[in-house]
Design a protein around this motif. Sequence first.
Motif, PDB file in Angstrom:
ATOM      1  N   ASP A 201       0.811  -1.220   0.000  1.00 24.34           N
ATOM      2  CA  ASP A 201       0.000   0.000   0.000  1.00 24.34           C
ATOM      3  C   ASP A 201       0.844   1.269   0.000  1.00 24.34           C
ATOM      4  OD1 ASP A 201       1.002  -0.235   2.527  1.00 24.34           O
ATOM      5  OD2 ASP A 201      -0.920  -0.146   3.569  1.00 24.34           O
ATOM      6  N   GLY A 202       2.125   1.182   0.429  1.00 26.70           N
ATOM      7  CA  GLY A 202       2.973   2.365   0.403  1.00 26.70           C
ATOM      8  C   GLY A 202       3.212   2.906  -0.991  1.00 26.70           C
ATOM      9  N   LEU A 203       2.971   2.076  -2.010  1.00 24.92           N
ATOM     10  CA  LEU A 203       3.154   2.530  -3.385  1.00 24.92           C
ATOM     11  C   LEU A 203       1.993   3.389  -3.851  1.00 24.92           C
ATOM     12  CD1 LEU A 203       4.933   2.242  -5.974  1.00 24.92           C
ATOM     13  CD2 LEU A 203       3.428   0.347  -6.627  1.00 24.92           C
ATOM     14  N   VAL A 204       0.789   3.082  -3.436  1.00 28.92           N
ATOM     15  CA  VAL A 204      -0.387   3.762  -3.980  1.00 28.92           C
ATOM     16  C   VAL A 204      -1.015   4.751  -3.006  1.00 28.92           C
ATOM     17  CG1 VAL A 204      -0.931   1.925  -5.602  1.00 28.92           C
ATOM     18  CG2 VAL A 204      -1.824   1.788  -3.279  1.00 28.92           C
TER      19      VAL A 204
ATOM     20  N   LEU B   4      -3.321   6.133 -10.914  1.00 25.40           N
ATOM     21  CA  LEU B   4      -1.970   6.409 -11.416  1.00 25.40           C
ATOM     22  C   LEU B   4      -1.238   5.120 -11.756  1.00 25.40           C
ATOM     23  CD1 LEU B   4      -0.797   9.270  -9.009  1.00 25.40           C
ATOM     24  CD2 LEU B   4      -1.411   9.472 -11.416  1.00 25.40           C
ATOM     25  N   LEU B   5      -1.455   4.083 -10.933  1.00 29.56           N
ATOM     26  CA  LEU B   5      -0.809   2.796 -11.194  1.00 29.56           C
ATOM     27  C   LEU B   5      -1.282   2.219 -12.528  1.00 29.56           C
ATOM     28  CD1 LEU B   5       0.965   0.419 -10.262  1.00 29.56           C
ATOM     29  CD2 LEU B   5      -1.055  -0.492  -9.077  1.00 29.56           C
ATOM     30  N   ARG B   6      -2.577   2.282 -12.785  1.00 27.58           N
ATOM     31  CA  ARG B   6      -3.100   1.768 -14.056  1.00 27.58           C
ATOM     32  C   ARG B   6      -2.480   2.521 -15.240  1.00 27.58           C
ATOM     33  NH1 ARG B   6      -8.181   2.172 -11.283  1.00 27.58           N
ATOM     34  NH2 ARG B   6      -9.017   0.137 -10.666  1.00 27.58           N
ATOM     35  N   GLN B   7      -2.415   3.840 -15.113  1.00 23.88           N
ATOM     36  CA  GLN B   7      -1.852   4.630 -16.203  1.00 23.88           C
ATOM     37  C   GLN B   7      -0.393   4.267 -16.452  1.00 23.88           C
ATOM     38  OE1 GLN B   7      -2.430   8.755 -15.244  1.00 23.88           O
ATOM     39  NE2 GLN B   7      -4.662   8.572 -15.081  1.00 23.88           N
ATOM     40  N   ALA B   8       0.372   4.084 -15.373  1.00 22.25           N
ATOM     41  CA  ALA B   8       1.793   3.765 -15.527  1.00 22.25           C
ATOM     42  C   ALA B   8       1.986   2.380 -16.134  1.00 22.25           C
ATOM     43  CB  ALA B   8       2.502   3.872 -14.180  1.00 22.25           C
ATOM     44  N   LEU B   9       1.186   1.408 -15.682  1.00 24.97           N
ATOM     45  CA  LEU B   9       1.324   0.054 -16.208  1.00 24.97           C
ATOM     46  C   LEU B   9       0.891  -0.039 -17.661  1.00 24.97           C
ATOM     47  CD1 LEU B   9       0.025  -2.071 -13.177  1.00 24.97           C
ATOM     48  CD2 LEU B   9       2.393  -1.856 -13.963  1.00 24.97           C
ATOM     49  N   ALA B  10      -0.003   0.839 -18.090  1.00 24.78           N
ATOM     50  CA  ALA B  10      -0.493   0.792 -19.474  1.00 24.78           C
ATOM     51  C   ALA B  10       0.513   1.359 -20.464  1.00 24.78           C
ATOM     52  CB  ALA B  10      -1.813   1.559 -19.583  1.00 24.78           C
ATOM     53  N   GLN B  11       1.519   2.090 -19.970  1.00 26.66           N
ATOM     54  CA  GLN B  11       2.496   2.675 -20.882  1.00 26.66           C
ATOM     55  C   GLN B  11       3.436   1.596 -21.406  1.00 26.66           C
ATOM     56  OE1 GLN B  11       4.539   6.045 -19.219  1.00 26.66           O
ATOM     57  NE2 GLN B  11       2.702   6.808 -18.194  1.00 26.66           N
ATOM     58  N   PRO B  12       3.701   1.578 -22.693  1.00 26.46           N
ATOM     59  CA  PRO B  12       4.629   0.575 -23.250  1.00 26.46           C
ATOM     60  C   PRO B  12       6.054   0.829 -22.762  1.00 26.46           C
ATOM     61  CG  PRO B  12       4.009   2.184 -24.918  1.00 26.46           C
ATOM     62  CD  PRO B  12       3.152   2.478 -23.726  1.00 26.46           C
TER      63      PRO B  12
ATOM     64  N   GLU C  94      12.236  -3.817 -16.176  1.00 27.46           N
ATOM     65  CA  GLU C  94      12.956  -2.846 -15.361  1.00 27.46           C
ATOM     66  C   GLU C  94      12.491  -1.430 -15.685  1.00 27.46           C
ATOM     67  OE1 GLU C  94      14.919  -3.530 -12.924  1.00 27.46           O
ATOM     68  OE2 GLU C  94      14.989  -5.694 -13.215  1.00 27.46           O
ATOM     69  N   ASP C  95      12.309  -1.142 -16.965  1.00 33.57           N
ATOM     70  CA  ASP C  95      11.798   0.179 -17.350  1.00 33.57           C
ATOM     71  C   ASP C  95      10.382   0.391 -16.836  1.00 33.57           C
ATOM     72  OD1 ASP C  95      14.152   0.691 -18.633  1.00 33.57           O
ATOM     73  OD2 ASP C  95      13.415   0.162 -20.633  1.00 33.57           O
ATOM     74  N   THR C  96       9.586  -0.670 -16.843  1.00 28.36           N
ATOM     75  CA  THR C  96       8.223  -0.550 -16.312  1.00 28.36           C
ATOM     76  C   THR C  96       8.258  -0.228 -14.825  1.00 28.36           C
ATOM     77  OG1 THR C  96       7.424  -2.148 -17.947  1.00 28.36           O
ATOM     78  CG2 THR C  96       6.008  -1.715 -16.057  1.00 28.36           C
ATOM     79  N   CYS C  97       9.145  -0.875 -14.082  1.00 26.53           N
ATOM     80  CA  CYS C  97       9.297  -0.560 -12.656  1.00 26.53           C
ATOM     81  C   CYS C  97       9.639   0.909 -12.461  1.00 26.53           C
ATOM     82  CB  CYS C  97      10.393  -1.431 -12.041  1.00 26.53           C
ATOM     83  SG  CYS C  97       9.868  -3.082 -11.549  1.00 26.53           S
ATOM     84  N   ASP C  98      10.596   1.401 -13.244  1.00 26.29           N
ATOM     85  CA  ASP C  98      10.995   2.805 -13.122  1.00 26.29           C
ATOM     86  C   ASP C  98       9.836   3.729 -13.468  1.00 26.29           C
ATOM     87  OD1 ASP C  98      13.525   1.950 -12.429  1.00 26.29           O
ATOM     88  OD2 ASP C  98      14.314   2.100 -14.468  1.00 26.29           O
ATOM     89  N   THR C  99       9.068   3.380 -14.475  1.00 25.35           N
ATOM     90  CA  THR C  99       7.926   4.206 -14.859  1.00 25.35           C
ATOM     91  C   THR C  99       6.888   4.277 -13.745  1.00 25.35           C
ATOM     92  OG1 THR C  99       8.239   3.642 -17.196  1.00 25.35           O
ATOM     93  CG2 THR C  99       6.077   4.472 -16.549  1.00 25.35           C
ATOM     94  N   VAL C 100       6.609   3.124 -13.129  1.00 29.35           N
ATOM     95  CA  VAL C 100       5.629   3.091 -12.038  1.00 29.35           C
ATOM     96  C   VAL C 100       6.107   3.928 -10.855  1.00 29.35           C
ATOM     97  CG1 VAL C 100       4.540   1.591 -10.323  1.00 29.35           C
ATOM     98  CG2 VAL C 100       4.654   0.869 -12.719  1.00 29.35           C
TER      99      VAL C 100
ATOM    100  N   LEU D 111       4.199   7.294  -9.347  1.00 26.69           N
ATOM    101  CA  LEU D 111       3.547   7.287  -8.040  1.00 26.69           C
ATOM    102  C   LEU D 111       4.413   7.886  -6.939  1.00 26.69           C
ATOM    103  CD1 LEU D 111       2.212   4.568  -9.600  1.00 26.69           C
ATOM    104  CD2 LEU D 111       1.037   4.521  -7.412  1.00 26.69           C
ATOM    105  N   LEU D 112       5.731   7.818  -7.074  1.00 26.11           N
ATOM    106  CA  LEU D 112       6.632   8.357  -6.050  1.00 26.11           C
ATOM    107  C   LEU D 112       7.662   9.246  -6.727  1.00 26.11           C
ATOM    108  CD1 LEU D 112       7.208   5.021  -4.093  1.00 26.11           C
ATOM    109  CD2 LEU D 112       5.554   6.817  -3.549  1.00 26.11           C
ATOM    110  N   PRO D 113       7.239  10.390  -7.252  1.00 27.03           N
ATOM    111  CA  PRO D 113       8.181  11.221  -8.019  1.00 27.03           C
ATOM    112  C   PRO D 113       9.324  11.753  -7.181  1.00 27.03           C
ATOM    113  CG  PRO D 113       6.107  12.388  -7.626  1.00 27.03           C
ATOM    114  CD  PRO D 113       5.890  10.961  -7.206  1.00 27.03           C
TER     115      PRO D 113
END
Length: 717
Positions: free
Chosen positions: A522-525, A538-546, A551-557, A561-563
């Motif tokens: 839960d600390g992520l969201v 925000l999580l859905r939007q980040a996961l939907a990005q190609p 590893e890049d997907t992890c960085d995007t998420v 969510l934690l800029p």
Amino acid sequence: MEYTAASLVSRVAGDLGPKADEVIADVVRCLRREVPELWSNPDLVRMTSENITEHVVGVLAGLEYGIEPSEMDPPAAELERARRLARHGPPVTVLLRAFRFGQGIVLDRLLAEMPRLTKDAELISAASRLLIAMANGYVDDASEQGVTAFQEERDRRLQWRLSLVNEAGLRIGTTLDIARTTQELADLALDHFADLVTVDLLDAVVHGADGPAPGPLELRRVAQASSAQGGPKPTVGLGAVHTCADGSVTARALATGRPSRHTTPTDPADGFGTHPARSTLVVPLSARGATLGVARFCRHRDPVPFDDEDLFLAQEIAARAAVAIDNARRYTYARATALTLQRSLLPRRTAEQTAVDVACRYLPAGAQAGVGGDWYDVIPLSGARVALVVGDVVGHGIHAAATMGRLRTAVRTLADIDLPPEELLTHLDDVVIRLSAEASADPDPETAGDVGATCLYAVYDPVDGRCSLARAGHVLPAVVSGDGTVDLLDLPPGPPLGLGGLPFEAAEVDLPEGSLLALYTDGLVEARDRDIEAGLALLRQALAQPSASLEDTCDTVLQALLPAGRPHDDAALLLARTRALGDHQVAAWDVDADPAAVARARASAVRQLSSWGLGDLDFITELVVSELVTNAIRYGRPPIRLRLIRDQSLLCEVSDAGSTTPHLRRARASDEGGRGLLLVAQLAERWGTRHARQGKTVWAELGKEKHAGLWEPASVL
């Protein structure tokens, strides 16, 4: 000429007027000798000399023209001199003594002139009394005004000092960061009373010790501030380590814990290129009986040197700062210990397996919260399956990290016996209840209290592409399908671990090859300025990005969510992209409950190995298949099924509808049977039994690298 007392005083003052310079010189010599405090400050020296001149000239003129003492105005700068004197620390008695000594010199010169003008003793006596009364009146009025200005300035200085100490309490120690706290001390002093400030901590203290290390004193420059941009710089740079010479002012301050004041450079650390310090305060930083370091407050632009009041003020501020620094030091050490423990308990690398591609992240919370008990794990299971785990222990600190380690170990132990997700969480719930009971009974208040946790446990099977999941109070996982659609899995709710008495339920979902499963805490969201629904969006939007990789997907998420990179609560993220084992890697046969079927099962297995190019495993596979199929026919119940899986190693599985678990035992020399599982255990890399809702599966992992070429038929016969 006949004189009255008043005219005699006027004549004497008029005759002495041309000799005012001599009187002024006498007053200056007297005050330099009797009141040296007035001459200790260059600024006061100038003002004192000017005021003496104005006092003497004004008094002689007032006496000459018969002006009443109350109407004689003291010099305009006298009140400012009293205020300046109050700023530099001498007591008010210095001001009063100066007036009395000056009055005495002037009166002596005036009285000495009277006998030259008249021999009338009564007249001289009357004139003397008048002169003394007028002089006392002038001194009383002037000193009263000076004392009032002095006391007002002292009160203002006291209020300023109290407000500065209060400001120090607000500005110093706003975070639990050593560098930030020491810099706050330097900036505060620079704003109010110093031109340059440096803060050095014992290097051993910076690294977690409670005192200096044996040998020469080594100090680390942790903060500094200068009032001149591009001006003089300290000879020791920020972050540099320097040695404190024995017998130096700094060494004495560290050894005795006493501050000191100096008007000349004392140590090499005081050097400012071509601008040496004119005045320096050396104040040790001590808290809770331990000396942490030393702060130096220097003036190189202000001509007024530090006085005792400045030293006392610096000592008060340094004492407050030392407590804040010690708090930051203790927290930093405890946080580093907890973080080291946390990271040592998390998997350094995910286990090798072919069911899923994984990428994971763990971010500890920001400085105020500290390390928590979030964890993730990837556990290879029998049958080429894999378990994916994410959990969160309630609380922060080293105890939460230790509890996390115990729960992660418990999950791995329970996973090794191939329990279904809902049963595993039931057993894990019992573990948490026992840990909570132990913690409640602990007399140590730091460890006492209930233990709580949440967990999500998923098992993915790459053969049939199905995933079984169960959760204990945990947030829902997300799934990204092949077309980029992001959905939250609707899993049955389960209570958090530690409540006891409530059931857990699993759900099965189909995950086609290439699906992305996202498990997280839960600390992520969740955040203080964002509710969980906004975080999930925000999580859905980040996961939907190609992305090019997991590893890049992890960085995007994390970026979405934690800029800031420092969450309010620790966060764990585990991404798994599914793979599938096709028909070219899996072969299965139904086996009749007939002993004659054993030979057919062996033959089928050998033919399959030949088609896979694994002929060097024929002999081992035949033995294992024979023993497992024979046991299933003899002790199990139909239907019986044999399955071979070609993965990183060869997997052999025999399933039946019976619930009896086979056990390895040592057969006696006279026993005709009982050696089958012992033989399987010797030939296989690993073996075991897993139970399903109906029946069981006995499996063996045959490692090609270990047994290829080592077993020949002749050696077994």
